[in-house]
Design an enzyme around this catalytic site. Structure first.
Site, mmCIF file in Angstrom:
data_model
loop_
_atom_site.group_PDB
_atom_site.id
_atom_site.type_symbol
_atom_site.label_atom_id
_atom_site.label_comp_id
_atom_site.label_asym_id
_atom_site.label_seq_id
_atom_site.Cartn_x
_atom_site.Cartn_y
_atom_site.Cartn_z
ATOM 1 N N ARG A 236 48.100 -13.081 60.299
ATOM 2 C CA ARG A 236 49.407 -12.586 59.887
ATOM 3 C C ARG A 236 49.704 -11.309 60.650
ATOM 4 N NH1 ARG A 236 49.645 -16.917 58.273
ATOM 5 N NH2 ARG A 236 50.314 -17.742 56.229
ATOM 6 N N GLU A 265 60.042 -14.017 61.682
ATOM 7 C CA GLU A 265 59.995 -15.313 62.324
ATOM 8 C C GLU A 265 61.176 -16.152 61.860
ATOM 9 O OE1 GLU A 265 56.236 -17.229 61.729
ATOM 10 O OE2 GLU A 265 55.069 -15.524 62.451
ATOM 11 N N HIS A 285 53.866 -19.308 66.414
ATOM 12 C CA HIS A 285 53.257 -19.660 65.128
ATOM 13 C C HIS A 285 52.978 -21.159 65.029
ATOM 14 C CE1 HIS A 285 52.857 -18.236 60.676
ATOM 15 N NE2 HIS A 285 51.838 -19.006 61.069
#
Length: 324
Positions: A236, A265, A285
């Protein structure tokens, strides 16, 4: 039931084998990302159930108040993006299988792929070859380099096994119980956090993001790293203090970073400071984004919907919501 699926970026959900679990239900899939309450309230006004793809969209009290039909949110893994208390007040059941017994091998593989790609400068070499240039850089061999693991959970354990295949010594720093587990597994344990940052040739962040770990990696920590070291973050973005990574890469310690996670994001601005750095290898991601992982995850997510519809909900996070 009318079921809404959010943030299916690659239009994958309907192609999964497990999607057959939802046969007989009315399913609408949204492929773009929206966080605006007005837009989401309009899209979800007729939804009885909501399927979330991990943490892509936040579900907060202001939105829940505008969704009187919503009865169920089904997802997999942790749920910091969901206001569970607000869900309970509105009678919305949250179901999430935390899959605590198994690691995400997809995330572990992506982490190792980033390590290899950064060490051998693969993206740079591919881009050069496509532009008509031959061998523009010299990479580094992983054998004998120290892999540092900040945290020692399921994915970190998988990484330690990959490291053994590459003949890389592993050093761990984590909470005491995890350090003890690392010792039992035959791994090295750093004397302290400072030693981990200073000693690692490759350092992978493998912590959950909770209040206690937010910003746990500071500018001072990064300044301890070697000028040729690689920092990898597939966990993260919030584990690193805001702005610290960009500043550290500009200062040259560590020499490079490979990153799959970001504070906001999705990132769609190519001028984002991190994307502009030549010593940052960035992916969007995709740690958990494989077809096999999606089949595994959404089989759980859809099973939760079927069980709820049958009156026997499973993996319920807020059982109080069932009492309303």
């Amino acid at each position: 039931m009318r079921i809404a699926v959010l943030d299916d970026y690659a239009e994958t959900i309907r192609t999964l084998r497990c999607f057959a679990r939802l046969a007989g239900h009315d399913v609408v899939v949204f492929t773009d990302h929206v966080q605006d309450d007005d837009v989401l309230a309009e899209r979800l006004r007729d939804a009885d159930a909501l399927v979330l793809i991990r943490e892509r969209t936040e579900i907060r009290a202001s939105l829940l108040a505008r969704l009187p039909r919503l009865r169920l949110i089904s997802q997999r893994s942790a749920y910091p993006h969901i206001d569970v208390d607000a869900c309970t007040r509105h009678g919305v059941v949250v179901c999430s299988n935390l899959h605590q017994g198994t690691p995400s091998y997809a995330a572990a593989e992506l982490t190792w792929g980033l390590i290899l790609a950064a060490a051998r400068r693969i993206p740079e070499q591919v881009a050069a070859l496509r532009a008509g240039r031959w061998q523009t850089a010299v990479g580094a061999t992983l054998r004998g380099k120290v892999l540092g693991l900040l945290g020692y959970g399921r994915i970190a354990r998988a990484l330690s096994r990959y490291a053994a295949a590459f003949e890389m010594p592993v050093v761990v720093w984590a909470r005491e119980a995890s350090r003890d587990a690392a010792r039992r597994d035959g791994l090295g344990v750093a004397a302290n956090r400072r030693e981990l940052f200073a000693q690692s040739d490759v350092l992978s962040l493998q912590l959950r993001l909770v209040d206690a770990t937010r910003g746990i990696v500071t500018a001072g920590d990064l300044a301890l790293m070697k000028p040729d070291a690689l920092l990898v973050n597939t966990s993260r973005a919030g584990l690193i203090a805001p702005g610290a990574l960009v500043a550290a890469l500009r200062a040259g310690r560590p020499g490079m970073a490979a990153v799959d996670v970001y504070e906001e994001e999705p990132i769609t601005d190519p001028l984002d400071p991190l994307l502009q750095l030549p010593n940052a290898l960035c992916t969007p991601h995709i740690g958990y984004v494989t077809r096999e992982e999606f089949e595994l995850q959404f089989d759980d997510v859809f099973a939760q919907i079927v069980a709820f519809d049958a009156g026997s909900p499973i993996n319920v996070v807020n059982p109080e919501a069932l009492e309303g």
